[in-house]
Motif scaffolding. Structure first.
Motif, PDB file in Angstrom:
ATOM      1  N   ASN A 113      86.799  60.694  57.795  1.00  0.00           N
ATOM      2  CA  ASN A 113      86.197  61.702  58.264  1.00  0.00           C
ATOM      3  C   ASN A 113      87.117  62.281  59.340  1.00  0.00           C
ATOM      4  O   ASN A 113      87.758  61.636  60.246  1.00  0.00           O
ATOM      5  N   ILE A 114      87.352  63.603  59.467  1.00  0.00           N
ATOM      6  CA  ILE A 114      88.276  64.378  60.463  1.00  0.00           C
ATOM      7  C   ILE A 114      87.589  63.961  62.073  1.00  0.00           C
ATOM      8  O   ILE A 114      88.529  63.909  62.737  1.00  0.00           O
ATOM      9  N   ASN A 115      86.185  63.785  61.917  1.00  0.00           N
ATOM     10  CA  ASN A 115      85.864  63.463  63.392  1.00  0.00           C
ATOM     11  C   ASN A 115      85.800  62.028  63.903  1.00  0.00           C
ATOM     12  O   ASN A 115      85.501  61.828  64.987  1.00  0.00           O
ATOM     13  N   GLY A 116      86.671  61.201  62.725  1.00  0.00           N
ATOM     14  CA  GLY A 116      86.666  59.885  63.241  1.00  0.00           C
ATOM     15  C   GLY A 116      85.913  58.846  62.315  1.00  0.00           C
ATOM     16  O   GLY A 116      85.020  59.114  61.711  1.00  0.00           O
ATOM     17  N   THR A 117      86.133  57.691  62.534  1.00  0.00           N
ATOM     18  CA  THR A 117      85.710  56.564  61.966  1.00  0.00           C
ATOM     19  C   THR A 117      83.796  56.383  62.419  1.00  0.00           C
ATOM     20  O   THR A 117      83.846  56.622  63.591  1.00  0.00           O
ATOM     21  N   ALA A 118      83.154  56.102  61.280  1.00  0.00           N
ATOM     22  CA  ALA A 118      81.708  56.033  61.953  1.00  0.00           C
ATOM     23  C   ALA A 118      81.399  54.681  62.014  1.00  0.00           C
ATOM     24  O   ALA A 118      81.771  53.911  61.269  1.00  0.00           O
ATOM     25  N   TYR A 130      90.858  48.811  58.639  1.00  0.00           N
ATOM     26  CA  TYR A 130      91.459  49.643  58.171  1.00  0.00           C
ATOM     27  C   TYR A 130      90.897  51.186  58.447  1.00  0.00           C
ATOM     28  O   TYR A 130      91.791  52.086  58.601  1.00  0.00           O
ATOM     29  N   TRP A 131      89.702  51.433  58.534  1.00  0.00           N
ATOM     30  CA  TRP A 131      88.999  52.581  58.758  1.00  0.00           C
ATOM     31  C   TRP A 131      89.428  53.212  60.071  1.00  0.00           C
ATOM     32  O   TRP A 131      89.340  54.315  60.461  1.00  0.00           O
ATOM     33  N   LEU A 132      89.454  52.244  61.232  1.00  0.00           N
ATOM     34  CA  LEU A 132      89.970  52.811  62.501  1.00  0.00           C
ATOM     35  C   LEU A 132      91.252  53.400  62.338  1.00  0.00           C
ATOM     36  O   LEU A 132      91.422  54.326  63.064  1.00  0.00           O
ATOM     37  N   GLN A 133      92.214  52.886  61.403  1.00  0.00           N
ATOM     38  CA  GLN A 133      93.500  53.379  61.408  1.00  0.00           C
ATOM     39  C   GLN A 133      93.673  54.451  60.384  1.00  0.00           C
ATOM     40  O   GLN A 133      94.541  55.607  60.766  1.00  0.00           O
ATOM     41  N   HIS A 134      92.657  54.681  59.434  1.00  0.00           N
ATOM     42  CA  HIS A 134      92.820  55.691  58.608  1.00  0.00           C
ATOM     43  C   HIS A 134      91.198  56.122  58.347  1.00  0.00           C
ATOM     44  O   HIS A 134      90.705  56.157  57.245  1.00  0.00           O
ATOM     45  N   VAL A 176      75.511  58.218  64.365  1.00  0.00           N
ATOM     46  CA  VAL A 176      76.840  57.322  64.526  1.00  0.00           C
ATOM     47  C   VAL A 176      77.445  57.565  65.463  1.00  0.00           C
ATOM     48  O   VAL A 176      77.446  58.716  66.073  1.00  0.00           O
ATOM     49  N   ASN A 177      78.213  56.640  66.023  1.00  0.00           N
ATOM     50  CA  ASN A 177      79.402  56.751  66.916  1.00  0.00           C
ATOM     51  C   ASN A 177      80.379  57.217  66.235  1.00  0.00           C
ATOM     52  O   ASN A 177      80.830  56.270  65.154  1.00  0.00           O
ATOM     53  N   ARG A 178      81.259  57.871  66.681  1.00  0.00           N
ATOM     54  CA  ARG A 178      82.597  58.255  65.801  1.00  0.00           C
ATOM     55  C   ARG A 178      83.712  57.887  66.575  1.00  0.00           C
ATOM     56  O   ARG A 178      83.655  57.786  67.895  1.00  0.00           O
ATOM     57  N   TYR A 179      84.911  57.263  66.172  1.00  0.00           N
ATOM     58  CA  TYR A 179      86.011  56.572  66.822  1.00  0.00           C
ATOM     59  C   TYR A 179      87.363  57.477  66.469  1.00  0.00           C
ATOM     60  O   TYR A 179      87.468  57.583  65.307  1.00  0.00           O
ATOM     61  N   GLU A 180      88.146  57.746  67.522  1.00  0.00           N
ATOM     62  CA  GLU A 180      89.447  58.194  67.169  1.00  0.00           C
ATOM     63  C   GLU A 180      90.182  57.440  66.088  1.00  0.00           C
ATOM     64  O   GLU A 180      90.075  56.186  66.366  1.00  0.00           O
ATOM     65  N   PRO A 181      91.205  57.813  65.688  1.00  0.00           N
ATOM     66  CA  PRO A 181      92.145  56.871  65.020  1.00  0.00           C
ATOM     67  C   PRO A 181      92.715  55.902  65.831  1.00  0.00           C
ATOM     68  O   PRO A 181      93.045  56.169  67.067  1.00  0.00           O
ATOM     69  N   HIS A 182      92.804  54.830  65.308  1.00  0.00           N
ATOM     70  CA  HIS A 182      93.420  53.667  66.079  1.00  0.00           C
ATOM     71  C   HIS A 182      94.860  53.453  65.858  1.00  0.00           C
ATOM     72  O   HIS A 182      94.965  52.945  64.562  1.00  0.00           O
ATOM     73  N   SER A 183      95.539  53.780  66.820  1.00  0.00           N
ATOM     74  CA  SER A 183      97.208  53.233  66.536  1.00  0.00           C
ATOM     75  C   SER A 183      97.194  51.839  66.428  1.00  0.00           C
ATOM     76  O   SER A 183      96.812  51.110  66.928  1.00  0.00           O
ATOM     77  N   SER A 184      98.370  51.498  65.223  1.00  0.00           N
ATOM     78  CA  SER A 184      98.693  50.029  65.042  1.00  0.00           C
ATOM     79  C   SER A 184      99.265  49.533  66.433  1.00  0.00           C
ATOM     80  O   SER A 184      99.405  48.497  66.086  1.00  0.00           O
ATOM     81  N   ALA A 217      83.151  52.200  55.266  1.00  0.00           N
ATOM     82  CA  ALA A 217      83.874  53.210  56.349  1.00  0.00           C
ATOM     83  C   ALA A 217      82.620  53.697  57.171  1.00  0.00           C
ATOM     84  O   ALA A 217      82.703  54.901  57.844  1.00  0.00           O
ATOM     85  N   GLY A 218      81.648  52.901  57.242  1.00  0.00           N
ATOM     86  CA  GLY A 218      80.517  53.191  58.159  1.00  0.00           C
ATOM     87  C   GLY A 218      79.347  52.556  57.922  1.00  0.00           C
ATOM     88  O   GLY A 218      78.110  52.627  58.545  1.00  0.00           O
ATOM     89  N   CYS A 219      79.030  52.114  56.549  1.00  0.00           N
ATOM     90  CA  CYS A 219      77.841  51.456  56.242  1.00  0.00           C
ATOM     91  C   CYS A 219      77.720  50.295  56.597  1.00  0.00           C
ATOM     92  O   CYS A 219      78.596  49.806  57.030  1.00  0.00           O
ATOM     93  N   THR A 220      76.493  49.874  56.354  1.00  0.00           N
ATOM     94  CA  THR A 220      76.189  48.469  56.602  1.00  0.00           C
ATOM     95  C   THR A 220      76.379  47.583  55.499  1.00  0.00           C
ATOM     96  O   THR A 220      75.925  47.955  54.309  1.00  0.00           O
ATOM     97  N   VAL A 221      77.175  46.560  55.411  1.00  0.00           N
ATOM     98  CA  VAL A 221      77.566  45.583  54.422  1.00  0.00           C
ATOM     99  C   VAL A 221      77.016  44.212  54.703  1.00  0.00           C
ATOM    100  O   VAL A 221      77.403  43.453  55.451  1.00  0.00           O
ATOM    101  N   ILE A 222      76.277  43.886  53.250  1.00  0.00           N
ATOM    102  CA  ILE A 222      76.115  42.377  53.319  1.00  0.00           C
ATOM    103  C   ILE A 222      77.026  41.489  52.927  1.00  0.00           C
ATOM    104  O   ILE A 222      77.999  41.981  51.729  1.00  0.00           O
ATOM    105  N   ASN A 223      77.409  40.504  53.262  1.00  0.00           N
ATOM    106  CA  ASN A 223      78.498  39.708  53.014  1.00  0.00           C
ATOM    107  C   ASN A 223      78.258  38.880  51.899  1.00  0.00           C
ATOM    108  O   ASN A 223      77.896  37.645  51.628  1.00  0.00           O
ATOM    109  N   SER A 224      78.302  39.858  50.729  1.00  0.00           N
ATOM    110  CA  SER A 224      78.033  39.275  49.457  1.00  0.00           C
ATOM    111  C   SER A 224      78.531  40.273  48.445  1.00  0.00           C
ATOM    112  O   SER A 224      78.602  41.470  48.751  1.00  0.00           O
ATOM    113  N   THR A 225      78.919  39.904  47.031  1.00  0.00           N
ATOM    114  CA  THR A 225      79.094  40.880  46.260  1.00  0.00           C
ATOM    115  C   THR A 225      77.787  41.176  45.708  1.00  0.00           C
ATOM    116  O   THR A 225      76.665  40.745  45.663  1.00  0.00           O
TER     117      THR A 225
END
Length: 138
Positions: free
Chosen positions: A9-14, A2-6, A42-50, A89-97
């Motif tokens: 940050n204007i500089n790209g996805t982190a 999702y964040w690669l497409q949206h 962080v590495n920033r990535y340009e928006p990714h076209s679908s 949108a750039g954080c590290t997420v533990i696979n848990s609620t």
């Protein structure tokens, strides 16, 4: 994806870059989490076209790098979905609620370590897959 497409940050996805970073106990969206104690890169990535398929991070060209306090946290997910999807949108997420045992166990282990070491931070080591494999095999 999702964040690669949206990008948020204007500089790209982190995406956090390989390195060693310091994190402390803090708050992420109203929950206890690990927040930056020091700057991260962080590495920033340009928006990714679908219309272009996405396979792996290493296949994506890095548009830029940024080092700063960027709210790139370590936290749990808000939903039980098996995918991270919009949870980061750039954080590290533990696979848990936030309320499930994996997150609670992880976070309590970090808190216990910090209490016994009398330090305000832990070190978080980020390795890309190729580096991790080479370290394991050496």
């Amino acid at each position: 994806m999702y964040w690669l497409q949206h990008p948020m940050n204007i500089n790209g996805t982190a995406r956090i870059a390989q390195g060693i970073y310091k994190y402390k106990v803090g708050i992420h969206r109203g929950h206890q989490a690990l927040t930056q104690y020091s700057k991260v890169t962080v590495n920033r990535y340009e928006p990714h076209s679908s219309d272009k398929p996405w396979f792996q991070w290493k296949d994506e060209p890095i548009a830029s790098k940024q080092t700063d306090f960027l709210a790139v946290d370590i936290h749990a997910k808000s939903s039980t979905s098996k995918f991270v999807d919009k949870a980061s949108a750039g954080c590290t997420v533990i696979n848990s609620t936030w309320t499930d045992p994996p997150w609670k166990d992880f976070f309590s282990t970090v808190e216990a370590y910090l209490a016994t070491q009398h330090k305000p931070y832990i070190c978080y080591c980020v390795l890309d897959q190729d580096t991790a494999i080479s370290l394991i095999q050496s």
